[in-house]
Design an enzyme around this catalytic site. Structure first.
Site, PDB file in Angstrom:
ATOM      1  N   SER A 106     -88.364 -33.407 -46.273  1.00  0.00           N
ATOM      2  CA  SER A 106     -88.602 -34.854 -46.311  1.00  0.00           C
ATOM      3  C   SER A 106     -89.896 -35.216 -45.579  1.00  0.00           C
ATOM      4  O   SER A 106     -90.385 -34.467 -44.720  1.00  0.00           O
ATOM      5  CB  SER A 106     -87.426 -35.573 -45.651  1.00  0.00           C
ATOM      6  N   GLY A 128     -91.443 -33.673 -42.147  1.00  0.00           N
ATOM      7  CA  GLY A 128     -92.735 -33.003 -42.393  1.00  0.00           C
ATOM      8  C   GLY A 128     -93.846 -33.534 -41.504  1.00  0.00           C
ATOM      9  O   GLY A 128     -94.653 -32.773 -40.975  1.00  0.00           O
ATOM     10  N   GLU A 133     -95.076 -29.785 -47.637  1.00  0.00           N
ATOM     11  CA  GLU A 133     -94.832 -30.389 -48.953  1.00  0.00           C
ATOM     12  C   GLU A 133     -93.633 -31.311 -48.800  1.00  0.00           C
ATOM     13  O   GLU A 133     -92.564 -30.867 -48.376  1.00  0.00           O
ATOM     14  CB  GLU A 133     -94.553 -29.302 -50.000  1.00  0.00           C
ATOM     15  N   CYS A 152     -88.148 -32.784 -55.967  1.00  0.00           N
ATOM     16  CA  CYS A 152     -89.247 -33.595 -55.419  1.00  0.00           C
ATOM     17  C   CYS A 152     -90.101 -34.161 -56.546  1.00  0.00           C
ATOM     18  O   CYS A 152     -90.733 -35.192 -56.392  1.00  0.00           O
ATOM     19  CB  CYS A 152     -90.094 -32.768 -54.463  1.00  0.00           C
ATOM     20  N   GLU A 196     -88.175 -42.860 -51.832  1.00  0.00           N
ATOM     21  CA  GLU A 196     -87.574 -41.723 -52.536  1.00  0.00           C
ATOM     22  C   GLU A 196     -86.049 -41.818 -52.390  1.00  0.00           C
ATOM     23  O   GLU A 196     -85.529 -41.719 -51.283  1.00  0.00           O
ATOM     24  CB  GLU A 196     -88.071 -40.416 -51.914  1.00  0.00           C
TER      25      GLU A 196
HETATM   26  P1  NAD Z   1     -85.182 -32.254 -44.643  1.00  0.00           P
HETATM   27  O1  NAD Z   1     -86.528 -32.757 -44.235  1.00  0.00           O
HETATM   28  O2  NAD Z   1     -83.989 -32.961 -44.144  1.00  0.00           O
HETATM   29  O3  NAD Z   1     -85.015 -30.719 -44.174  1.00  0.00           O
HETATM   30  C1  NAD Z   1     -85.969 -29.752 -44.516  1.00  0.00           C
HETATM   31  C2  NAD Z   1     -85.898 -28.607 -43.504  1.00  0.00           C
HETATM   32  O4  NAD Z   1     -86.376 -29.077 -42.240  1.00  0.00           O
HETATM   33  C3  NAD Z   1     -84.491 -28.096 -43.255  1.00  0.00           C
HETATM   34  O5  NAD Z   1     -84.542 -26.698 -43.116  1.00  0.00           O
HETATM   35  C4  NAD Z   1     -84.109 -28.775 -41.946  1.00  0.00           C
HETATM   36  O6  NAD Z   1     -83.117 -28.101 -41.218  1.00  0.00           O
HETATM   37  C5  NAD Z   1     -85.445 -28.720 -41.223  1.00  0.00           C
HETATM   38  N1  NAD Z   1     -85.589 -29.665 -40.110  1.00  0.00           N
HETATM   39  C6  NAD Z   1     -84.924 -30.831 -39.893  1.00  0.00           C
HETATM   40  N2  NAD Z   1     -85.387 -31.421 -38.772  1.00  0.00           N
HETATM   41  C7  NAD Z   1     -86.365 -30.628 -38.280  1.00  0.00           C
HETATM   42  C8  NAD Z   1     -87.240 -30.715 -37.153  1.00  0.00           C
HETATM   43  N3  NAD Z   1     -87.183 -31.744 -36.313  1.00  0.00           N
HETATM   44  N4  NAD Z   1     -88.147 -29.733 -36.956  1.00  0.00           N
HETATM   45  C9  NAD Z   1     -88.240 -28.685 -37.828  1.00  0.00           C
HETATM   46  N5  NAD Z   1     -87.427 -28.548 -38.908  1.00  0.00           N
HETATM   47  C10 NAD Z   1     -86.501 -29.512 -39.139  1.00  0.00           C
HETATM   48  O7  NAD Z   1     -85.190 -32.164 -46.246  1.00  0.00           O
HETATM   49  P2  NAD Z   1     -83.996 -31.780 -47.239  1.00  0.00           P
HETATM   50  O8  NAD Z   1     -82.988 -32.877 -47.276  1.00  0.00           O
HETATM   51  O9  NAD Z   1     -83.530 -30.391 -46.972  1.00  0.00           O
HETATM   52  O10 NAD Z   1     -84.754 -31.744 -48.656  1.00  0.00           O
HETATM   53  C11 NAD Z   1     -84.993 -32.874 -49.432  1.00  0.00           C
HETATM   54  C12 NAD Z   1     -86.425 -33.342 -49.268  1.00  0.00           C
HETATM   55  O11 NAD Z   1     -87.304 -32.257 -49.583  1.00  0.00           O
HETATM   56  C13 NAD Z   1     -86.822 -34.445 -50.224  1.00  0.00           C
HETATM   57  O12 NAD Z   1     -87.585 -35.411 -49.520  1.00  0.00           O
HETATM   58  C14 NAD Z   1     -87.684 -33.749 -51.276  1.00  0.00           C
HETATM   59  O13 NAD Z   1     -88.621 -34.565 -51.915  1.00  0.00           O
HETATM   60  C15 NAD Z   1     -88.347 -32.720 -50.441  1.00  0.00           C
HETATM   61  N6  NAD Z   1     -88.848 -31.621 -51.267  1.00  0.00           N
HETATM   62  C16 NAD Z   1     -90.195 -31.533 -51.461  1.00  0.00           C
HETATM   63  C17 NAD Z   1     -90.712 -30.533 -52.269  1.00  0.00           C
HETATM   64  C18 NAD Z   1     -92.188 -30.398 -52.474  1.00  0.00           C
HETATM   65  O14 NAD Z   1     -92.635 -29.306 -52.784  1.00  0.00           O
HETATM   66  N7  NAD Z   1     -92.967 -31.453 -52.317  1.00  0.00           N
HETATM   67  C19 NAD Z   1     -89.849 -29.609 -52.883  1.00  0.00           C
HETATM   68  C20 NAD Z   1     -88.475 -29.734 -52.670  1.00  0.00           C
HETATM   69  C21 NAD Z   1     -87.981 -30.739 -51.850  1.00  0.00           C
END
Ligand code: NAD
Length: 460
Positions: free
Chosen positions: A207, A211, A228, A262, A359
């Site tokens: 997310s 990110g 990403e 995404c 989103e």
């Molecule tokens: P998320 O951001 O909740 O989690 C992603 C990862 O980050 C997980 O492994 C999570 O445990 C980790 N994380 C959470 N907090 C953290 C922190 N403070 N420090 C470091 N790591 C941490 O996302 P999600 O719910 O797993 O996935 C959905 C999101 O991913 C959507 O926003 C989607 O658009 C995006 N996404 C983007 C792409 C792309 O290539 N642009 C591809 C797939 C998914």
């Protein structure tokens, strides 16, 4: 060590895995082991690196049906897409195995006839990969395969909801790699934060909120980072686009895998007065099969968690209360076990409404209108994200104008916003991405740095 649990989204009583929740101290220990393993791996021959990736590709291929069943069970991905994801994983491993033999630098003219001036790429060290749950095999692999091919050691911190797939993937890779060259640190934000705090390079997908945090921490430490993140992707439908095939293409991109990609289409911007298109779109969405993702006929499975399902259903209900017209769907399917909802089409006049800005990450698509192409492009660009967009038209000049005007990292003509080629650079603009692109040849640039080496044949 405490643990995290991953449950099946179609059957929340089905515990798929209970995995260790890595603490900061656990991650720090994995980092030192991985950093140690990097020394020998970075000096391994391209034959050795490519060989390991090739063997992992074969192992994955042989286990296709077991792995796709696990993906279906753990993240609710429809089985046809899960099987395609495993095939993509195999192809990614083979592609980056071959990349291990590509030139790793260049030779430039020296400042005299006998000086050899070279630029050579070498690995960063221990690379931290933080990944989301929605492509539990393809995303870890499109990061890990190049990182390993170019001589880095890797720690993967998968999303909690995809822990089982990550651990199975580790089995398939580790058997061909020296010890600690590829490790998995299961867990939540604490494990992710510790990885960003200790790795030599970080690649994140997830997310936008997380990110941005990851990017800030990595920049503070001065390490290479790529993030990403989310999207709010638009498809523009021009007056000459045939309604039925266009509607079918967009419906699949908006609602397939319950809109949890995404690159999913979240907005359709229809140019001109086209009631025929709205009708065709609603019919195409209605025709999608929602249900058990292990059924090969199903296109729309559950949302990943109850919270995610409730958030998507609430977004539709709120838009409706604020003047949008719900043309189809949006209800929670409470008669079923699992986090299902009917895919929703919401007609709205206001591009600034949250449903057309944020989103939702669910099977929800906003239908907007525009008078002409410039207005449609302005509307498509009027969001903070810039990941993918597409235009449907048979007019070449219109297509070229759209390609020129859409502020996104990936633009398609007569194709859905979804779908990514692992051998082409991948990434978005604005809030969708931070740092260099991933995949394709761009991966070598990210996972290595250059050293300029000047060698003189003349002794001083
Ligand atoms: P998320 O951001 O909740 O989690 C992603 C990862 O980050 C997980 O492994 C999570 O445990 C980790 N994380 C959470 N907090 C953290 C922190 N403070 N420090 C470091 N790591 C941490 O996302 P999600 O719910 O797993 O996935 C959905 C999101 O991913 C959507 O926003 C989607 O658009 C995006 N996404 C983007 C792409 C792309 O290539 N642009 C591809 C797939 C998914």
């Amino acid at each position: 060590m405490s643990s995290i649990r991953s449950y099946s989204p179609q059957d929340p009583t089905d515990l798929v895995v209970e995995a260790p929740a890595f603490t900061s101290a656990d991650v720090a220990r994995s980092i030192s082991r991985g950093a140690e393993a990097h020394h020998a791996w970075s000096r391994a021959s391209p034959h050795e690196r490519a060989g390991a990736l090739e063997k992992a590709a074969s192992a994955l291929q042989d286990a296709t049906s077991e792995l796709s069943r696990l993906i279906v069970r753990e993240v609710g991905k429809p089985v046809a897409e899960a099987t395609a994801e495993v095939a993509r994983g195999v192809a990614i491993l083979k592609y980056f195995a071959a990349q291990a033999f590509e030139p790793d630098g260049e030779v430039l003219p020296g400042n005299d006839g006998r000086t050899l001036l070279m630029v050579r790429r070498r690995s960063h060290g221990l690379v931290g990969l933080i990944t989301p749950w929605n492509f539990p095999m393809a995303i870890p692999l499109w990061k890990a395969a190049p990182a390993l091919a170019f001589g880095n050691s890797v720690i993967l911190k998968p999303a909690e909801q995809a822990s089982a797939v990550a651990l199975r993937l580790a089995d398939m890779l580790q058997q061909w790699l020296p010890q600690h060259v590829f490790q998995v640190a299961t867990g939540g934000p604490e494990a992710g934060t510790a990885l960003v705090d200790g790795a030599d390079c970080v690649s994140f997908t997830g997310s936008a909120a997380v990110g941005r945090q990851v990017a800030r921490s990595a920049v503070d430490r001065g390490i290479p980072v790529q993030c990403e993140m989310g999207g709010q992707n638009a498809s523009i439908v021009m007056p000459d686009a045939a309604p039925e095939p266009t509607a079918a293409s967009i419906a699949a991109a908006a609602m397939g895998y319950a809109g949890q990609k995404c690159t999913a289409t979240s907005r359709v911007i229809v140019v001109g007065d086209r009631p025929d298109f709205a009708e065709a779109f609603v019919a195409a969405v209605r025709a999608l099969s929602v249900g058990d993702p292990s059924d090969p006929a199903v296109e729309v499975g559950p949302l990943i968690t109850e919270t995610a399902r409730d958030r998507a259903a609430t977004a539709v209900a709120t838009a409706s209360n604020q003047g949008a017209r719900v043309l189809f769907g949006g209800g929670r399917m409470t008669d079923r076990q699992g986090h299902f909802m009917t895919p929703a089409v919401v007609s709205i006049n206001d591009q600034s409404h949250p449903i057309a800005q944020e989103e939702v990450f669910g099977p929800v698509c906003a239908l907007l209108t525009a008078d002409d192409l410039p207005q449609a492009i302005d509307a498509a660009n009027a969001v903070k994200y810039g990941l993918a967009a597409s235009v449907y038209t048979s007019d070449l000049a219109v297509a070229l104008d759209a390609v020129d005007g859409l502020d996104v990292g990936m633009v398609k003509v007569n194709q859905p916003t979804t779908g990514v080629d692992f051998y082409a650079p991948f990434g978005g603009n604005k809030a969708s991405s931070y740092g260099p692109r991933e995949q394709g040849k761009a991966a070598q640039v990210f996972y290595t740095s250059t050293r300029t080496i000047s060698m003189s044949g003349v002794r001083p």
